[in-house]
Design an enzyme around this catalytic site. Structure first.
Site, PDB file in Angstrom:
ATOM      1  N   HIS B  10       0.826  -1.205   0.000  1.00 17.04           N
ATOM      2  CA  HIS B  10       0.000   0.000   0.000  1.00 17.04           C
ATOM      3  C   HIS B  10       0.862   1.259   0.000  1.00 17.04           C
ATOM      4  O   HIS B  10       0.406   2.331  -0.365  1.00 17.04           O
ATOM      5  CB  HIS B  10      -0.894   0.029   1.240  1.00 17.04           C
ATOM      6  N   SER B  11       2.097   1.132   0.448  1.00 17.41           N
ATOM      7  CA  SER B  11       2.967   2.288   0.612  1.00 17.41           C
ATOM      8  C   SER B  11       4.125   2.242  -0.371  1.00 17.41           C
ATOM      9  O   SER B  11       4.830   1.231  -0.467  1.00 17.41           O
ATOM     10  CB  SER B  11       3.486   2.316   2.049  1.00 17.41           C
TER      11      SER B  11
END
Lengths: 214, 233
Positions: B10-11
């Site tokens: 997600h990052s």
């Protein structure tokens, strides 16, 4: 009433869906804030805004191409779980209709069923777990029944949207079994699942684009 | 040509960080981060994952590692979009440990399925008893050792940084390519993760015990590497 729906309908559906998602952005954020992480409205709005841009840039030639465009865009822009779930739904619908230029009631019912099956395969949720499946499954059942009784595509979509709305309301008393809301246990009771709400909005837009259920 | 890895997170920063860490142990492996949204925000992007898959598979295939929930769904959707490519596998593995273990396996030239298994068993408990290796004689046992007699050695780490990530990766990779059961201070010498858990610093004694057809060769390899300070002195 026309016996089939074409690319113009598909494009109009997606435009109406983008409009209604934008109008309901704050409401979806609020629903998701209560039982999720509060990003559903913003994520969906961002995704469908990107869909509008893509529709202008690369007008699809068939309904299937329109569904594929929306699948690709939502999966790239939505970010949260809704991206791959809606993306898979539209991708499976695209496969179900192939490159047909006109969609009849039976094809539409099959496409909706394929979309629902895609969401189930990706999210591994079933009815009663307080997810968008609680809107999709009654919609698919209503669409199949409508197709079997010889309804027009517009009537079929209106029946599906109405069933999805009722299905969404039915999530209020449920305990969530999937996603972020499942951590809340009984505290999720009394709150509507945001994914089921956005699903119902999108299906209602499909009916409106076909000229019914406005 | 080795198996490539795609790191889906997600990052953006987390994916890049996992690649940075795994690269230390696998300088020749293609490691592609697919983190964050197209605009850099938190989330996962189908386009990023598909483009990373294109880069990571240089012919030997690619293994995809993911972080949380919807990253798995995005990776699955990407494979569906691409028509389920034959040479791509989605690992059910912890992101950091799985990526490091898979990278080390890929560096050693392992096949797609072996790299996948390395990722998926990264956290598997070592197959050992709590009893330390038997007091070992200095040097390998008789070269006439039969299969179930362990070849052993006691070696002292002389390089300043000890058995840190890079040498742990190099050892596990080389040992992984041999037909041997080898324990170093009670952990599996073929597992980079387990070697790193030893936290063996300069001056630490390593009790090495190996069985199997390549036992002799494996212990000699460890000896050579340790005595050379893993090329760091």
């Amino acid at each position: 009433m026309k016996p089939t729906l074409d690319t113009a309908w598909a494009v109009q559906w997606l435009r109406l869906a983008a409009k209604v998602i934008a109008e309901n952005r704050m409401a979806l954020i609020e629903l998701d804030r209560v039982i999720g992480d509060g990003d559903h409205g913003e994520n969906m709005d961002r995704g469908f805004s990107a869909v509008l841009t893509k529709l202008d840039a690369e007008p699809p030639a068939t309904p299937g191409a329109a569904f594929k465009l929306v699948a690709m865009t939502l999966m790239s822009k939505v970010g949260g779980a809704a991206g791959p779930l809606y993306g898979t739904a539209f991708l499976r619908a695209a496969s179900a209709v192939g490159d047909a230029a006109e969609l009849d009631s039976n094809t539409l019912a099959a496409a909706l069923a394929a979309a629902r099956d895609g969401v189930v395969a990706r999210g591994k949720a079933s009815v009663g777990e307080k997810t968008m499946i609680d809107a999709w499954t009654p919609a698919v059942d209503a669409a199949s029944a409508a197709a079997a009784s010889g309804a027009t595509p517009a009537a079929l979509l209106a029946a599906a949207a109405t069933a999805a709305e009722a299905g969404s309301v039915s999530t209020d008393p449920l305990i969530a079994r999937k996603g972020r809301a499942s951590y809340l246990g009984e505290r999720a009771i009394g709150h509507r699942d945001p994914g089921s709400v956005s699903s119902a909005l999108i299906l209602r837009a499909a009916a409106q684009a076909a000229g019914e259920g406005a | 040509m080795s198996v490539g890895l795609v790191i889906v997170s997600h990052s953006t920063q987390l994916a890049a960080g996992v690649v940075e860490l795994a690269e230390q142990m696998a300088p020749d492996v293609v490691l592609i981060p697919a983190g964050g949204m197209d605009d850099g925000g938190i989330g996962t992007s189908l386009e990023k994952v598909m483009s990373a898959l294109g880069e990571a598979d240089t012919g030997a295939g690619a293994v995809v590692l993911t972080d949380l929930g919807s990253a798995v769904m995005t990776a699955e959707a990407a494979l569906e979009f691409m028509g389920s490519p034959e040479l791509v596998r989605l690992a059910d593995a912890p992101l950091v440990e799985g990526a490091v273990a898979a990278a080390v396996a890929a560096q050693s030239g392992a096949s797609l399925e072996v790299v996948l298994k390395a990722a998926e068993t990264a956290l598997a408990a070592p197959a050992i008893s709590a009893v330390p290796a038997p007091a070992a004689a200095e040097g390998p046992a008789s070269s006439a050792a039969v299969a179930d007699t362990a070849v052993t050695a006691v070696l002292r780490l002389i390089n300043p940084m000890g058995l840190h990530a890079r040498p742990a990766g190099a050892l596990a990779g080389a040992l992984g390519a041999m037909d041997v059961d080898i324990e170093i201070n009670g952990v599996d010498g073929q597992s980079v993760m387990m070697l790193m858990t030893l936290g063996a610093a300069q001056g630490t004694e390593l009790n090495v015990s190996a069985t199997g057809p390549d036992a002799q060769r494996a212990v000699e390899l460890v000896r050579t590497q340790v005595e050379a300070g893993f090329g760091e002195i």
